[in-house]
Design a protein around this motif. Structure first.
Motif, PDB file in Angstrom:
ATOM      1  N   UNK A 245       0.755  -1.246   0.000  1.00 48.88           N
ATOM      2  CA  UNK A 245       0.000   0.000   0.000  1.00 48.88           C
ATOM      3  C   UNK A 245       0.780   1.287   0.000  1.00 48.88           C
ATOM      4  N   UNK A 246       2.091   1.246  -0.317  1.00 55.50           N
ATOM      5  CA  UNK A 246       2.881   2.474  -0.390  1.00 55.50           C
ATOM      6  C   UNK A 246       3.003   2.925  -1.837  1.00 55.50           C
ATOM      7  N   UNK A 247       3.085   4.246  -2.029  1.00 54.82           N
ATOM      8  CA  UNK A 247       3.129   4.819  -3.362  1.00 54.82           C
ATOM      9  C   UNK A 247       4.491   4.659  -4.029  1.00 54.82           C
ATOM     10  N   UNK A 248       5.560   4.834  -3.259  1.00 52.26           N
ATOM     11  CA  UNK A 248       6.892   4.737  -3.857  1.00 52.26           C
ATOM     12  C   UNK A 248       7.877   4.153  -2.848  1.00 52.26           C
ATOM     13  N   UNK A 249       9.004   3.691  -3.364  1.00 49.89           N
ATOM     14  CA  UNK A 249       9.990   2.987  -2.549  1.00 49.89           C
ATOM     15  C   UNK A 249      10.633   3.897  -1.520  1.00 49.89           C
ATOM     16  N   UNK A 250      10.911   5.148  -1.875  1.00 54.71           N
ATOM     17  CA  UNK A 250      11.582   6.052  -0.942  1.00 54.71           C
ATOM     18  C   UNK A 250      10.695   6.357   0.266  1.00 54.71           C
ATOM     19  N   UNK A 251       9.405   6.583   0.040  1.00 60.07           N
ATOM     20  CA  UNK A 251       8.492   6.829   1.159  1.00 60.07           C
ATOM     21  C   UNK A 251       8.380   5.594   2.050  1.00 60.07           C
ATOM     22  N   UNK A 253      10.673   3.230   2.441  1.00 60.11           N
ATOM     23  CA  UNK A 253      11.929   3.056   3.175  1.00 60.11           C
ATOM     24  C   UNK A 253      12.023   4.019   4.349  1.00 60.11           C
ATOM     25  N   UNK A 254      11.591   5.252   4.140  1.00 62.62           N
ATOM     26  CA  UNK A 254      11.619   6.257   5.213  1.00 62.62           C
ATOM     27  C   UNK A 254      10.703   5.850   6.365  1.00 62.62           C
ATOM     28  N   UNK A 255       9.468   5.452   6.030  1.00 61.06           N
ATOM     29  CA  UNK A 255       8.507   5.059   7.070  1.00 61.06           C
ATOM     30  C   UNK A 255       8.971   3.806   7.792  1.00 61.06           C
ATOM     31  N   UNK A 256       9.548   2.857   7.051  1.00 56.62           N
ATOM     32  CA  UNK A 256      10.023   1.606   7.652  1.00 56.62           C
ATOM     33  C   UNK A 256      11.153   1.878   8.641  1.00 56.62           C
ATOM     34  N   UNK A 257      12.114   2.692   8.235  1.00 60.79           N
ATOM     35  CA  UNK A 257      13.246   3.000   9.114  1.00 60.79           C
ATOM     36  C   UNK A 257      12.791   3.766  10.352  1.00 60.79           C
TER      37      UNK A 257
END
Length: 268
Positions: A245-251, A253-257
């Motif tokens: 359900x995430x729009x892009x990989x960078x967002x 990765x940021x939320x996961x970290x």
């Protein structure tokens, strides 16, 4: 992104996509009958995933959440003929034969018809019309859609329970629905509609049962699902972020970290 759509009528179109992939998460307003000419499509629903390839024919029921990922394949674009079976047209069709009785045992799920010759012939016959310079006569379009509906009813004796069901979503259990569908990146208004609620009622009911805002809860659940895919199924972050359900990989990765204190690439 190289994405083209040709319409014969608002209900019949030919879509062509040449880029690496195209992803959308949506609830279809109308039933959609799809015939693949080339390419590949992955459809992810709450309880099942589907992979369709060139030549496949399938029906996507209305009012169901799904993640759609379209890919070119073997050097050919993602190309498909799509026919919308609108509620108005189906009501008109069934007014002549009667509304079928409901059958609760029949699930309103995607129906696959593989390469059925009758459906393939019906949909393939539309191809020449996409090159017409003049407008496509509405009476011919109506005949083509009626032909497709009639074929569906002939080859699938349970299809009436889908096509002949004109009910709109009623108020349903919020917890059960959200636990099954949180991975779909939809506006809160659509979650509200599918659970039979206005946006304000949805927000109020959500806070009451989950004790947190919808957006915070959704992010938490999606990250938990991502962690499961990364750790238990050894998937790559680039293969996971869209499915949860995430729009892009960078967002993602940021939320996961931010949630776990380390990058998703380090889970494995």
């Amino acid at each position: 992104m190289d994405f083209q759509i040709k319409y014969i009528t608002p209900d019949i179109k030919l879509s062509t996509y040449n880029d690496k992939l195209f992803k959308t998460e949506t609830v279809f307003e109308f039933h959609m009958l799809v015939w693949f000419i080339s390419g590949e499509t992955k459809i992810i629903q709450a309880d099942k995933s589907y992979l369709f390839k060139a030549g496949d024919i399938f029906l996507i029921p209305r009012n169901h959440l799904a993640t759609i990922i379209n890919y070119p394949k073997d050097g050919l674009p993602h190309k498909a003929v799509v026919m919308h079976l609108t509620t108005e047209r189906l009501k008109d069709f069934y007014s002549n034969i009667g509304i079928p009785k409901k059958d609760s045992s029949e699930k309103n799920t995607i129906r696959s018809f593989e390469k059925h010759p009758l459906l393939e012939s019906c949909l393939a016959s539309l191809i020449p019309y996409f090159d017409l310079t003049e407008s496509f006569p509405e009476n011919i379009a109506a005949l083509k859609i009626t032909e497709a509906i009639s074929i569906l009813r002939a080859i699938d004796k349970t299809i009436d329970c889908i096509l002949g069901n004109f009910e709109e979503p009623g108020k349903i259990d919020l917890v059960d629905f959200m636990e099954k569908n949180y991975m779909f990146n939809m506006p809160l208004e659509r979650f509200g509609y599918l659970t039979g609620r206005s946006l304000s009622t949805f927000n109020r009911d959500f806070r009451k049962v989950f004790q947190v805002t919808p957006q915070r809860w959704l992010t938490q659940k999606r990250l938990e699902l991502a962690f499961y895919h990364l750790s238990e199924k050894s998937k790559k972050p680039s293969d996971v972020f869209m499915e949860v359900g995430f729009e892009d990989l960078s967002h993602f990765s940021y939320a996961f970290k931010k949630q776990y204190g380390f990058a998703p690439s380090l889970v494995r």
